[in-house]
Design a protein around this motif. Structure first.
Motif, short mmCIF file in Angstrom:
data_model
loop_
_atom_site.label_atom_id
_atom_site.label_comp_id
_atom_site.label_asym_id
_atom_site.label_seq_id
_atom_site.Cartn_x
_atom_site.Cartn_y
_atom_site.Cartn_z
N ARG A 1 3.72 9.43 -4.06
CA ARG A 1 3.55 10.06 -2.77
C ARG A 1 3.19 9.10 -1.73
O ARG A 1 2.80 7.76 -1.77
CB ARG A 1 2.13 10.78 -2.74
CG ARG A 1 0.84 9.98 -3.12
CD ARG A 1 -0.30 10.95 -3.51
NE ARG A 1 -1.54 9.95 -3.92
CZ ARG A 1 -2.59 10.49 -4.36
NH1 ARG A 1 -2.54 11.79 -4.50
NH2 ARG A 1 -3.38 9.75 -4.81
N ASP A 2 3.37 9.25 -0.42
CA ASP A 2 3.15 8.40 0.63
C ASP A 2 2.03 8.57 1.34
O ASP A 2 1.55 10.01 1.73
CB ASP A 2 4.38 8.69 1.87
CG ASP A 2 4.50 7.74 2.82
OD1 ASP A 2 3.33 7.21 3.31
OD2 ASP A 2 5.59 7.44 3.36
N PRO A 3 1.06 7.74 1.19
CA PRO A 3 -0.35 7.60 1.66
C PRO A 3 -0.35 7.91 3.00
O PRO A 3 -1.69 8.29 3.46
CB PRO A 3 -0.82 6.37 1.18
CG PRO A 3 0.28 5.55 1.30
CD PRO A 3 1.56 6.25 1.00
N ARG A 4 0.42 7.80 3.91
CA ARG A 4 0.46 7.88 5.48
C ARG A 4 0.37 9.31 5.93
O ARG A 4 0.57 10.18 5.18
CB ARG A 4 1.62 7.23 6.09
CG ARG A 4 1.69 5.86 5.68
CD ARG A 4 2.90 5.02 6.62
NE ARG A 4 4.30 5.36 5.61
CZ ARG A 4 5.23 5.06 5.67
NH1 ARG A 4 5.60 4.25 6.81
NH2 ARG A 4 6.17 5.23 4.88
N ASP A 5 -0.28 9.40 7.03
CA ASP A 5 -0.65 10.63 7.61
C ASP A 5 0.65 11.51 7.98
O ASP A 5 1.59 10.75 8.27
CB ASP A 5 -1.67 10.72 8.47
CG ASP A 5 -2.73 10.40 8.09
OD1 ASP A 5 -3.29 10.75 7.09
OD2 ASP A 5 -3.71 9.81 9.09
N TYR B 1 0.98 -1.25 -0.01
CA TYR B 1 -0.04 -0.08 0.07
C TYR B 1 0.82 1.21 -0.04
O TYR B 1 0.54 2.32 -0.71
CB TYR B 1 -0.89 -0.03 1.15
CG TYR B 1 -1.47 1.24 1.54
CD1 TYR B 1 -2.67 1.68 0.62
CD2 TYR B 1 -1.35 2.09 2.45
CE1 TYR B 1 -3.29 2.95 1.06
CE2 TYR B 1 -2.03 3.21 2.85
CZ TYR B 1 -3.09 3.72 1.92
OH TYR B 1 -3.65 4.74 2.31
N VAL B 2 1.97 1.37 0.82
CA VAL B 2 2.83 2.32 0.85
C VAL B 2 3.86 2.40 -0.21
O VAL B 2 4.06 3.67 -0.81
CB VAL B 2 3.53 2.52 2.20
CG1 VAL B 2 4.70 3.56 2.17
CG2 VAL B 2 2.81 2.53 3.41
N LYS C 1 -5.06 9.33 -11.26
CA LYS C 1 -5.04 9.87 -9.85
C LYS C 1 -3.54 9.78 -9.50
O LYS C 1 -2.84 10.61 -8.56
CB LYS C 1 -5.76 8.89 -9.07
CG LYS C 1 -5.66 9.28 -7.51
CD LYS C 1 -6.82 8.40 -6.73
CE LYS C 1 -6.71 8.83 -5.29
NZ LYS C 1 -7.69 8.08 -4.54
N GLU C 2 -2.82 8.79 -9.90
CA GLU C 2 -1.43 8.47 -9.45
C GLU C 2 -0.48 9.72 -10.22
O GLU C 2 0.54 10.24 -9.52
CB GLU C 2 -0.71 7.25 -9.87
CG GLU C 2 0.62 6.87 -9.32
CD GLU C 2 0.81 6.96 -8.03
OE1 GLU C 2 2.01 7.00 -7.54
OE2 GLU C 2 -0.17 6.69 -7.13
N ASP D 1 -7.17 5.36 -12.09
CA ASP D 1 -5.94 4.95 -10.84
C ASP D 1 -4.77 5.83 -11.65
O ASP D 1 -3.87 6.25 -10.82
CB ASP D 1 -5.72 3.53 -10.64
CG ASP D 1 -6.68 2.77 -9.68
OD1 ASP D 1 -7.39 3.80 -9.17
OD2 ASP D 1 -6.48 1.58 -9.55
#
Length: 749
Positions: A615-619, A481-482, A608-609, A605
């Motif tokens: 990009r890192d999807p984490r907060d 995912y990351v 969007k990418e 997709d």
């Protein structure tokens, strides 16, 4: 796989047959769950990872069922009892329990009361009585007497033993009793009288006299009872109302009021008490345990997912501290890539109390190594160490973060740590792990056995194989995912990338060491043992920063590069222009690029990418600070409102660290001003929350907290995962605090 199983999976999961078929084919070809859900959306109808995983779990179930059918058929055929009708029933069977019921009368058995009676020649008498078509007399029983059967009562007993086994092996009987267990079974527990007063048994005192409908018994409660039974303190029983069960069985099997019917009635009671009840209870013990395991594993997996996806600090130079008292605080400096630079030990706390020296050392390290952030572990001496750090004026802003150090000691003594830092002591490795967790939790935590991270619930009591598979799937899901930087990732991180194994991950690192950084994804095909199929599965999840082709640093799969190039050609610009210029992307008509295999999901997709490739999807990580003046549980008083961090989530609530060296429990009834069925709807691991202290038991180290709002009817302003919290009337503290001690002890990190 047989088409009937595909149809059944489609029906069970309420998914289109075509999509289920495609998932089965992709799985059979070796595609992973992350790859299928990310890059085969047209084939799956945009199933997410959970749905794809559910389909694959069902495929495995029916594969095992088919293997079991082969064994059953061969066994029955070898016994000479396989009829065309029986074979058809077995072939069409879609349920493992039903299959075992069909097989039971033909299953080879050890010596039983019934088999002994049959050897004595009493089967014809049993059949005569069981048919109940005509009554028998005392005189007629004499024809069944022989050297082994001395009198009429022995003959009748033998016949009843045979009939009892027939009833117990009857599908009708098993279905009826199983249905009653399903609806009406209760789970009961009682303490062994010899253990009631023992100190060890007190953690199970809620179950000394306990009874609850089995279908209402939550996972953590059932696992607690089973653990108490395993440890020898409790006796557990799963049962239904005996007279009702026997009465229902008599309705099925007793057809006469005469002496034959009376014998069948006696045999029915014996069948239930001696054979059916123990067998079905065992079945429900296993099925309820399996269900409890699945729920506990789900909780563990969700907590692990949240921990792995915790916000990373990113490329910053870090000073990490593993706090301690007598042995001192271990301090390491790391560069922005996590490279170990310097180690030191300071002794600011008792018994040495070298406070000023520790300050001087930390100030010097921060300046010498251009430190931008400090991370300290949340274990022993954590609060005291935080106080030390915050008392220092570094002459510049240095961000300060508490780091969950669960499992750091496991890592420091592991083979992985010895391989990474062969010349360093375990204490140094532990501090390095704390620092690297701050930089990137995911990259560091994959090096540790997930079970050692400490976010589980009864993790040692559940099916260990199932637990490992589930946690491995979570780690793989999070890593993919990351996304992974191909040129900096460790072999441990790479091994979780879709399509890669421990061997191919090791070979990637070896290739990188020998040939330098990868310059393109295509170069992966030069890695030993990494063929086209592995490349297909892994390429989209690997990133190459500053690559010649900007798409190599994105989640766009190489198989779709031609689509992006076609977009650029149609828009009369370059690929870089599409990435950098929003106005160009807005003009792209997705339908222009549809093909037989590429549809709206894939094109959306890609677009969007292209907005933010790589990009890192984490907060983004946030600084946090505990309330001043809270150093231990003794400092807590009812009514205090404190900031805290969620450290663990269970079915019965969430544990929150408020800086008192003892996590408090926010019971599920106090998570929000509304009914909460799943705590994960309200809180997330590592979430910063505001809590109110309800009750404090210093002697037993128990703290009850609440996240409810003071004003009734007002929605909560705090959110978790973007979901607003609702309102309801709060329950009194006493409604859950009486069980707080038991709940806290039941929870197993």
């Amino acid at each position: 796989m047989d088409l009937k199983y595909i149809h059944q999976i489609s029906t069970e999961l309420s998914l289109p047959l075509k999509n289920v078929t495609n998932v089965q084919q992709l799985h059979a070809e070796g595609s992973t769950i992350p790859f299928i859900s990310r890059y085969r959306k047209e084939a799956t109808g945009n199933m997410d990872e959970v749905q794809v995983g559910n389909v694959i779990d069902k495929i495995k179930y029916y594969d095992e069922l088919e293997k079991r059918k082969d064994t059953v058929l061969k066994t029955i055929e070898a016994a000479g009892k396989l009829t065309p009708e029986l074979k058809l029933r077995i072939d069409n069977c879609l349920n493992a329990t039903e299959l075992e019921d069909i097989y039971l009368p033909y299953k080879p058995k050890r010596k039983t009361k019934a088999s002994v009676a049959i050897e004595k020649g009493l089967e014809p008498l049993a059949q005569l009585i069981f048919d109940q078509e005509k009554e028998f007399s005392e005189a007629s029983l004499s024809t069944f007497l022989n050297e082994q059967v001395k009198d009429n009562e022995e003959a009748l007993q033998g016949a009843r033993d045979i009939i009892a086994e027939w009833i117990a092996e009857s599908e009708d009987a098993r279905t009826a009793v199983r249905s009653m267990f399903q609806e009406d079974a209760s789970v009961a527990a009682r303490v062994l009288s010899t253990k009631k007063e023992s100190e060890e048994a007190q953690k199970y005192r809620d179950y000394f006299e306990f009874k609850e409908p089995l279908k209402n018994c939550p996972s953590h409660r059932l696992l607690a009872i089973r653990r108490g039974e395993k440890e020898g303190f409790l006796i557990m029983d799963i049962s239904i109302e005996k007279d009702s069960a026997i009465g229902e069985l008599k309705e099925i099997f007793v057809k006469s009021s005469g002496n034959a019917g009376q014998q069948v009635a006696l045999a029915t009671e014996d069948a239930y008490n001696r054979l059916l009840k123990p067998a079905i209870e065992t079945e429900f013990r296993m099925s309820s345990k399996a269900a409890a395991d699945e729920e506990a594993i789900r909780v563990f997996a969700e907590n692990l997912r949240q921990l792995l996806l915790a916000s990373p600090l990113g490329s910053k130079r870090i000073l990490a501290i593993d706090p301690g008292f007598r042995t001192g605080c271990k301090v390491v400096c790391l560069d922005e890539n996590g490279t170990f630079l310097k180690y030191a030990t300071i002794f600011p706390h008792a018994p040495q109390n070298e406070w000023d020296s520790a300050i001087a050392t930390l100030r010097d390290l921060v300046h010498s190594y251009q430190i931008e952030a400090i991370g300290y572990g949340n274990g022993t001496a954590s609060k005291e160490t935080e106080k030390l750090i915050r008392s220092i004026d570094f002459g510049k802003h240095v961000a300060i973060f508490m780091v969950n150090e669960s499992g750091a000691s496991i890592y420091s003594a592991s083979e992985v740590a010895r391989e990474e830092f062969p010349d360093q002591d375990v204490t140094v490795r532990g501090a390095i792990s704390i620092g690297r967790r701050l930089l990137d939790p995911l990259s560091e935590l994959v090096k540790i056995d997930a079970k050692s991270i400490g976010v589980g619930q009864y993790q040692h009591d559940v099916n260990q194989t199932r637990l490992k598979d589930s946690l491995d799937n979570v780690v793989q899901s999070c890593v993919n995912y990351v996304g992974v930087d191909l040129n900096t990732a460790s072999k441990h991180l790479l091994s979780y990338v879709s399509g890669l194994t421990a061997t191919t991950a090791k070979n990637i690192v070896a290739y990188r060491s020998k040939n330098g950084a990868f310059t393109s994804r295509d170069e992966l095909l030069k890695v030993s043992m990494l063929g086209p199929k592995a490349f297909e599965q892994c390429a989209g999840f690997l990133r190459i920063q500053n690559a010649a082709n900007p798409l190599d640093n994105s989640a766009v799969h190489p198989e779709s590069y031609s689509i992006v190039e076609e977009m650029a050609k149609k828009m009369n610009c370059s690929v870089v222009d599409i990435i950098e210029k929003q106005d160009i992307r807005k003009q792209i008509n997705a339908k222009d690029f549809f093909t037989e295999t590429v549809g709206v999901y894939t094109i959306e997709d890609i677009l969007k990418e292209l907005e933010k490739p790589g990009r890192d999807p984490r907060d983004t990580i946030e600084e946090f600070r505990f309330a001043e003046g809270i150093a231990s549980i003794a400092d807590l008083k009812p009514g205090m409102k404190l900031p805290g961090i969620v450290t663990n989530i269970t079915n019965f609530g969430a544990f929150v660290d408020v800086g008192a060296k003892q996590d408090g429990l926010v019971h599920v009834s106090h998570l929000a001003n509304k009914f909460v069925s799943d705590p994960n709807e309200i809180v997330k691991l590592n979430q910063k929350v505001s809590v109110t202290v309800l009750e404090v038991d210093v002697a037993r180290k128990r703290v009850a907290l609440s996240m409810k709002d003071e004003k009734q009817g007002e929605p909560r302003t705090r959110t978790a995962g973007g979901r607003p919290k609702g309102t309801s009337t709060p329950k009194p503290v006493s409604s859950f605090h009486s069980s707080l001690d038991a709940l806290r002890k039941k929870f197993d990190k």
